[in-house]
Structure formats: structure tokens, C-alpha cells
Design an enzyme around this catalytic site. Structure first.
Site, PDB file in Angstrom:
ATOM      1  N   ARG A  79       0.823  -1.221   0.000  1.00  0.00           N
ATOM      2  CA  ARG A  79       0.000   0.000   0.000  1.00  0.00           C
ATOM      3  C   ARG A  79       0.854   1.266   0.000  1.00  0.00           C
ATOM      4  O   ARG A  79       0.632   2.171  -0.793  1.00  0.00           O
ATOM      5  CB  ARG A  79      -0.874   0.042   1.253  1.00  0.00           C
ATOM      6  CG  ARG A  79      -1.900  -1.036   1.337  1.00  0.00           C
ATOM      7  CD  ARG A  79      -3.027  -0.742   0.395  1.00  0.00           C
ATOM      8  NE  ARG A  79      -4.185  -1.572   0.683  1.00  0.00           N
ATOM      9  CZ  ARG A  79      -5.299  -1.534  -0.003  1.00  0.00           C
ATOM     10  NH1 ARG A  79      -5.415  -0.711  -1.013  1.00  0.00           N
ATOM     11  NH2 ARG A  79      -6.301  -2.318   0.297  1.00  0.00           N
ATOM     12  N   GLN A  82     -14.305  12.470  11.861  1.00  0.00           N
ATOM     13  CA  GLN A  82     -14.143  13.924  11.747  1.00  0.00           C
ATOM     14  C   GLN A  82     -13.164  14.429  12.812  1.00  0.00           C
ATOM     15  O   GLN A  82     -12.253  15.209  12.526  1.00  0.00           O
ATOM     16  CB  GLN A  82     -15.511  14.589  11.921  1.00  0.00           C
ATOM     17  CG  GLN A  82     -15.502  16.077  11.660  1.00  0.00           C
ATOM     18  CD  GLN A  82     -16.812  16.731  12.088  1.00  0.00           C
ATOM     19  OE1 GLN A  82     -17.550  16.186  12.896  1.00  0.00           O
ATOM     20  NE2 GLN A  82     -17.093  17.891  11.550  1.00  0.00           N
ATOM     21  N   HIS A 132      -9.354  15.875  11.697  1.00  0.00           N
ATOM     22  CA  HIS A 132      -9.166  17.328  11.749  1.00  0.00           C
ATOM     23  C   HIS A 132      -7.938  17.748  12.542  1.00  0.00           C
ATOM     24  O   HIS A 132      -7.661  18.929  12.674  1.00  0.00           O
ATOM     25  CB  HIS A 132     -10.436  18.018  12.261  1.00  0.00           C
ATOM     26  CG  HIS A 132     -11.494  18.104  11.195  1.00  0.00           C
ATOM     27  ND1 HIS A 132     -11.877  17.007  10.451  1.00  0.00           N
ATOM     28  CD2 HIS A 132     -12.229  19.129  10.708  1.00  0.00           C
ATOM     29  CE1 HIS A 132     -12.805  17.364   9.575  1.00  0.00           C
ATOM     30  NE2 HIS A 132     -13.042  18.652   9.710  1.00  0.00           N
ATOM     31  N   LEU A 192     -10.576  13.360  -0.708  1.00  0.00           N
ATOM     32  CA  LEU A 192     -11.367  12.119  -0.713  1.00  0.00           C
ATOM     33  C   LEU A 192     -12.004  11.840   0.639  1.00  0.00           C
ATOM     34  O   LEU A 192     -12.863  10.981   0.756  1.00  0.00           O
ATOM     35  CB  LEU A 192     -10.540  10.929  -1.209  1.00  0.00           C
ATOM     36  CG  LEU A 192      -9.392  10.357  -0.369  1.00  0.00           C
ATOM     37  CD1 LEU A 192      -9.890   9.513   0.774  1.00  0.00           C
ATOM     38  CD2 LEU A 192      -8.500   9.510  -1.266  1.00  0.00           C
ATOM     39  N   TYR A 193     -11.546  12.570   1.664  1.00  0.00           N
ATOM     40  CA  TYR A 193     -12.062  12.331   3.019  1.00  0.00           C
ATOM     41  C   TYR A 193     -13.318  13.148   3.318  1.00  0.00           C
ATOM     42  O   TYR A 193     -13.794  13.160   4.451  1.00  0.00           O
ATOM     43  CB  TYR A 193     -10.996  12.649   4.066  1.00  0.00           C
ATOM     44  CG  TYR A 193     -10.751  11.517   5.039  1.00  0.00           C
ATOM     45  CD1 TYR A 193     -11.753  11.097   5.915  1.00  0.00           C
ATOM     46  CD2 TYR A 193      -9.533  10.849   5.096  1.00  0.00           C
ATOM     47  CE1 TYR A 193     -11.539  10.059   6.809  1.00  0.00           C
ATOM     48  CE2 TYR A 193      -9.306   9.808   5.984  1.00  0.00           C
ATOM     49  CZ  TYR A 193     -10.313   9.423   6.838  1.00  0.00           C
ATOM     50  OH  TYR A 193     -10.113   8.395   7.720  1.00  0.00           O
ATOM     51  N   HIS A 240     -19.172  13.681   4.113  1.00  0.00           N
ATOM     52  CA  HIS A 240     -20.329  14.304   4.763  1.00  0.00           C
ATOM     53  C   HIS A 240     -21.623  13.540   4.539  1.00  0.00           C
ATOM     54  O   HIS A 240     -22.597  13.754   5.240  1.00  0.00           O
ATOM     55  CB  HIS A 240     -20.462  15.761   4.298  1.00  0.00           C
ATOM     56  CG  HIS A 240     -19.296  16.592   4.724  1.00  0.00           C
ATOM     57  ND1 HIS A 240     -18.200  16.780   3.922  1.00  0.00           N
ATOM     58  CD2 HIS A 240     -19.033  17.244   5.888  1.00  0.00           C
ATOM     59  CE1 HIS A 240     -17.316  17.523   4.559  1.00  0.00           C
ATOM     60  NE2 HIS A 240     -17.792  17.814   5.760  1.00  0.00           N
ATOM     61  N   GLY A 292      -7.128   6.093  -0.583  1.00  0.00           N
ATOM     62  CA  GLY A 292      -7.038   6.560   0.807  1.00  0.00           C
ATOM     63  C   GLY A 292      -6.141   5.674   1.659  1.00  0.00           C
ATOM     64  O   GLY A 292      -5.407   6.175   2.516  1.00  0.00           O
ATOM     65  N   SER A 346      -3.456   6.734   4.510  1.00  0.00           N
ATOM     66  CA  SER A 346      -3.844   6.486   5.881  1.00  0.00           C
ATOM     67  C   SER A 346      -2.796   5.617   6.592  1.00  0.00           C
ATOM     68  O   SER A 346      -2.346   5.937   7.698  1.00  0.00           O
ATOM     69  CB  SER A 346      -5.231   5.848   5.850  1.00  0.00           C
ATOM     70  OG  SER A 346      -5.437   5.040   6.929  1.00  0.00           O
TER      71      SER A 346
END
Ligand code: HEM
Length: 564
Positions: free
Chosen positions: A82, A165, A169, A344-345, A348, A485, A489
Site C-alpha cells: 500500500r 471527523q 481534523h 477524498l475524506y 459528509h 485513501g 492512511s
């Protein structure tokens, strides 16, 4: 026109203009040929076959998971395969079309995996598609807007959405004044959302006694300190209703779920400090604080890999946060946030239109800057309620009315960044580009809408592609969101310095006891030991809870993005 407008170079090859023509520099890509299209011919199973393998045959994986050396070997392979998609350091930063030293050292800009599309091309997507991209409002209506809430087929709950979230953030921090690609974070899991992004903020939030963080007691429960007690400012303070709490991330007064999860981490910090104090009576406040912070970093990473990524992946193979599997390899302990990852994150669509907290049902807008429902209902009740409400499916046509403007903003941002088309990104991350809109969406109607808008599958915008892609079996996210992602990640998690060979040892974490807190933690234990009544929390709605829509009558008004 510029021949590089046809975006001809594949597999991270670099397009160079030579005498009115182009050449692809394939150096160190492992590929060759005019467009760096030819590579290692060894048999490699397709991503879909691998995904199928990981998400089926539960009994085989049960055996594999129980054989420690085999589990570790597969985990190492997953990590190596990955993370190789993330070039480090990336030659492209912000809007740079080629590597520059100034961009390399500028950490207040996101990096990116592909350069911007050259300027002055025949079409915005290079040479394919319409000469003017579809109107954003039209896209919003046809592709993103929710008519009926569609719950996540994997029973993801809203606690997961808010955990996502809260976690992200700390490193997705687009500068609100300068806008994308500028950011004000540290590119890493640094827990700045708990402890503050500056030393001054950290000290204002600390008690300076036994390593602990300041707190306040409300209705008999431990919560973050009031802003008056911590002397820090929170963004949007004038909009805050009721009690005003001080949290590490200045933006975390915006919605009460930031407050819920921040409260859990605050309690955990002070709990770990008590343990360290007991073990090391000679340690001063500073040493206890710093060690507790590192232990919480480890706990965060463990929960992210073993609960969060495990849930998102849908794998029967058990993912583990055991950084030692990478020791002895050439893995680098460093991380840079990429614009593609940030875009891509934008999940919502996970959010329903209404949330039940305590005895009332709220629109998201009613919850803005309003923590009172949480304080009044209490943590145990609220956590149980968040874990029993279904999150939405992460797909198009599922973005609620109050957040639809955020989707529109994201499309706009991706255009400002001059992002390569969706199919080019698939190719960049080792996925086969889609040949038709039908293959992409798995449905006729949506495919025909997209064909009318984009004319050519190779001109589809990246951000739109993420949300119109069909969903695979046992999948919270679409293939492309997941496959692009995952490298970012896993790089972010395993690239954290605490996992490096010189750090990942008992002494870094105050001895075996601290090391074991990390190694044995999981989401359930983390919540249970910090909340009265030990609510049984996971990222899925419990099996005995049936989906029931939560609704109330509301008048239409300004969207959330207009208020924030
Ligand atoms: C950004 C609102 C939940 C992920 C934003 C923005 C707004 C917003 C207004 C700024 C848009 C822009 O300028 O581009 C909200 C509200 C939420 C919520 C009100 C809940 C009630 C979520 C959830 C996720 C998420 C559940 C899932 C992970 C993001 C990301 C960004 C973002 C990654 C970009 C952050 C940055 O780069 O600084 N959100 N959001 N949001 N949101 Fe949300």
C-alpha cells in the site's frame, strides 16, 4: 497546444516538452516505454481479486488470524504494497508543476500525488471532455443532493462519522483565510486537537500538576475546562450557546460531537497520568504530561488501525497496529498530507439530517456551537445514542441539505487545484481505469447523466468520481476512495515517529505498564474505562437495532457552510 495536455505519462512518469513534442521521464518508476506504460510482467492478482479474498472466506481468515507469524507477514505485505504508492518526499507540493526547493521546505502547503493539469489546454481536463466543466449547482443537484436518506449497508453508526471527523481534523487543516492548498497543521497524528497546536495553547490547557489537563465538572461528570478557566479562545465564540468549553483544536466548539470525543480523550489523559504518577513518584509534571501524550498517541493509532480501518476495510483479515513488523525495512518515519487525501475524506454523506441527543431530535444546524444537549443528557446516554444511529452511505445523492454546500465547495477546490481526472488517479494508484460510465456506476441512469455532463469517461472529475462509483461487497467506501485513501492512511499511522525502532519500546512510554496500555487498548475499552456505566460502543449499529429514520419538520434556511 502543449502536448503534455494529453496527460500521456503513466505510472508517475514525468511529462517533459522537447521540441514541440513530449517525452516521458520514466526514471525510477519501474516502468518504461514511450508513456512509461510497460512494467514488471510478473503475475499480480487484481485489486478486486485481493479485495474479494480479504472480504470472503471468513473461516480461512479465522485460522490465518490465529497464526501470529502468518498474520504479521500478511500485515507487513499489506503495508509495503500500500504505502509504496505514496512518493516521499513528493516532488509536487501545492500548485507546483515541477519540483522546487522552496516548495519542498514549505510545510504550510499540502503535497500532492500528481501535478496540476497544465495551463492553457484545449479542455479543463487536458484534451478530453467539454471545454467548460459542468455547472457546480447542476452537479450538486444531479449527483450529490439527498432525496431520501440512504443508510450505510455496513451498519456504520454516526459515532464512527464523528470519530472520523475528530481524528482527521488534527491533520486536515486547510487554512480558512488562504484556502486550499494552504494549511496550518503538522501533517501528522500529533494530537494537536487534544493538546493545542501551539505551546502556549498547550500550557493554557494544562493544570501543571501531575501531568494533568485542566477540566471542569458539570452535572457530576468530568468535561473540558470552561474557556474562562483555560484562557484560550475558540473559533466562533460569539456563536457559542450555553456553556463555553476550551478544547485543543480551536475549531472544536463548532459541533457537540467534537466535544464528546474530546471529553473521552481528556479523561483518558488524566487517567493515564494517575497511573504514571503512581509508578514514577519521582517524575515531575512535565515528564508525566509528555509520557501520557505519547501513550495517547499510541492508543489513537491502535484504535485507528484495529477498530476504525478494520471497519472501513470490511476485511476478515485482522489488521494490527504492531509497528515492529516494519522494523528492519526501509520504511520512512515521516508523513506529508496530500491534497488528494484531504479531498477524498469529505465523507459528509455519512451524516443524517437529524440527530437524537437526550430526549430531543436536532437538525445539525441546531447543534452548531451548542454543547448543552450533551452536558444535560450525560456522556453515557449520548454515546449510546450516537452508536445506535445509522450513518449514511458514502455515495452520491446522499448529501443532506445542510451540508450540500460543502460538496459544492469541494468540487470548486478540486478545480482550483487543477486535479487530474478520476481515471488518471486510478491509474496512478495501480487501478484499472474505467472504460465506460456504466462500468463505473453500475447503473444506466446515472451513467447517462454523467455522459451528458462529461462526454468522455476520461474527463470525469476526480471528486465526482469518488461519489458515483458503485460499491463493492462489504464496503463502506467505494473502491477508489479506499484504494487511494489506504496508502495515505497507513503511511500516516505507521509513519508516526512513536512506531520507529528507536521509539517503539517500553522506556518511551514509562515502562511496560505504559507500553501495555497501548498494546491492549481498543475502542470498547477506551470508552468503557472513561464513561460511567461502561457503554458498549463500536463503529457499527448493534445488530438488535433496526434501521428507523429519525425525522422532524424543519423550515429551510441557510446551509451550515454559510454559517461557519
Ligand atoms: C470540511 C462542515 C462532518 C470531513 C468541512 C467544512 C465545513 C464542514 C463547513 C469546510 C468546507 C470547505 O471550506 O471546504 C461539517 C459539519 C459536520 C461535518 C457541520 C458535522 C455536523 C464531517 C465528517 C467528516 C468530515 C463526519 C468525515 C470525515 C471533512 C474534511 C474537511 C471538512 C476532511 C476538510 C477539512 C480541512 O481541510 O480543513 N466540513 N463537517 N466532516 N470536513 Fe466536514
Amino acid at each position: 497546444y502543449n502536448p503534455c495536455c494529453s496527460l500521456p505519462c503513466m505510472n508517475s512518469g514525468v511529462c517533459v516538452l522537447v521540441d514541440q513534442n513530449y517525452e516521458c521521464d520514466c526514471t525510477a518508476t519501474g516502468h518504461y516505454g514511450k508513456n512509461c506504460e510497460t512494467g514488471n510482467k510478473l503475475f499480480r492478482p487484481s485489486r478486486n481479486s485481493l479485495h474479494h479474498l480479504m472480504t470472503h472466506y471468513a473461516w480461512v481468515w479465522k485460522i490465518v488470524n490465529s497464526i501470529s507469524w502468518l498474520q504479521k507477514k500478511i500485515m507487513r505485505t499489506v503495508l509495503n504494497v500500500r504505502t509504496k504508492f505514496v512518493q516521499e518526499p513528493s516532488p509536487y507540493v501545492g500548485m507546483s508543476e515541477y519540483p522546487t526547493w522552496n516548495n519542498y521546505i514549505n510545510k504550510s502547503v499540502y503535497a500532492r500525488s500528481l501535478p496540476p493539469i497544465p495551463r492553457h489546454c484545449p479542455t479543463p481536463m487536458g484534451i478530453k471532455g467539454p471545454t467548460v466543466l459542468p455547472d457546480i449547482e447542476v452537479l450538486s443537484k444531479l449527483i450529490f443532493q439527498r432525496n431520501n436518506f440512504e443508510p450505510c449497508p455496513m451498519r456504520t453508526n454516526v459515532f464512527f462519522a464523528f470519530f472520523a471527523q475528530h481524528f482527521t481534523h488534527q491533520f486536515f487543516k486547510t487554512d480558512p483565510k488562504k484556502g486550499i492548498p494552504f494549511q496550518w497543521g503538522d501533517h501528522s497524528v500529533d494530537l494537536s486537537h487534544i493538546y493545542g497546536d501551539t505551546l502556549a495553547r498547550e500550557h493554557s490547557l494544562r493544570m501543571h500538576i501531575d501531568g494533568k489537563m485542566k477540566y471542569s465538572t458539570q452535572n457530576g461528570e468530568m468535561f473540558p475546562p470552561l474557556t474562562s478557566e483555560a484562557n484560550v479562545t475558540m473559533s466562533g465564540e460569539r456563536l457559542m450557546k450555553g456553556r463555553k468549553f476550551a478544547i485543543g483544536h480551536p475549531g472544536f466548539a463548532a459541533i457537540p460531537t467534537f466535544f464528546v470525543i474530546s471529553t473521552l480523550w481528556l479523561r483518558e489523559h488524566n487517567r493515564v497520568c494517575d497511573i504514571m504518577k503512581e509508578l514514577h513518584s519521582d517524575w515531575d509534571d512535565e515528564r508525566i504530561f509528555q509520557t501520557a501524550r505519547l501513550i495517547l498517541t499510541g492508543e489513537t493509532l491502535k484504535i485507528i488501525v484495529e477498530d476504525y480501518v478494520q471497519h472501513v476495510s470490511g476485511f476478515h483479515f485482522q489488521l494490527k497496529y504492531e509497528p515492529e513488523v516494519l522494523h528492519g525495512s526501509d520504511f520512512s518515519y515521516h508523513n506529508q498530507i496530500h491534497s488528494e487525501f484531504q479531498l477524498l475524506y469529505h465523507w459528509h454523506t455519512l451524516l443524517p439530517d437529524f440527530l437524537k441527543l437526550g430526549d430531543s431530535i436536532y437538525t445539525l444546524k441546531e447543534l452548531l456551537f451548542n454543547v448543552e444537549p450533551v452536558v444535560n443528557a450525560g456522556m453515557e446516554t449520548v454515546l449510546k445514542q450516537l452508536s445506535e444511529q445509522f450513518a449514511g452511505k458514502v455515495r452520491g445523492r446522499n448529501q443532506g441539505p445542510e451540508l450540500i454546500a460543502v460538496a459544492e465547495l469541494s468540487i470548486k477546490q478540486a478545480r482550483e487545484l487543477r486535479m487530474y481526472p478520476f481515471n488518471k488517479y486510478r491509474e496512478r494508484f495501480g487501478l484499472k481505469p474505467y472504460e465506460t460510465f456504466e462500468e463505473l456506476t453500475g447503473e444506466q441512469k446515472l451513467a447517462s447523466v454523467l455522459r451528458d455532463l462529461y462526454h468522455d469517461i476520461d474527463a470525469l472529475e476526480m471528486y465526482v468520481g469518488f461519489f458515483v462509483e458503485h460499491r463493492r461487497y462489504r464496503q463502506v467506501l467505494g473502491e477508489t476512495i479506499l484504494e487511494i485513501g489506504a496508502p495515505f492512511s497507513l503511511k500516516g499511522v505507521f509513519g508516526n515517529p512513536i512506531g520507529s525502532p528507536a521509539w517503539w519500546k517500553p522506556s518511551t512510554f514509562g515502562g511496560e505498564v505504559g507500553f501495555n496500555i497501548i498494546k491492549t487498548t481498543n475502542l470498547k475499552k477506551f470508552v468503557c474505562r472513561n464513561v460511567k456505566g461502561c457503554p458498549d460502543i463500536s463503529f457499527k449499529v448493534p445488530e438488535n437495532v433496526k434501521y428507523k429514520s429519525v425525522e422532524k419538520n424543519v423550515e429551510k434556511g441557510a446551509g451550515i457552510a454559510d454559517i461557519l
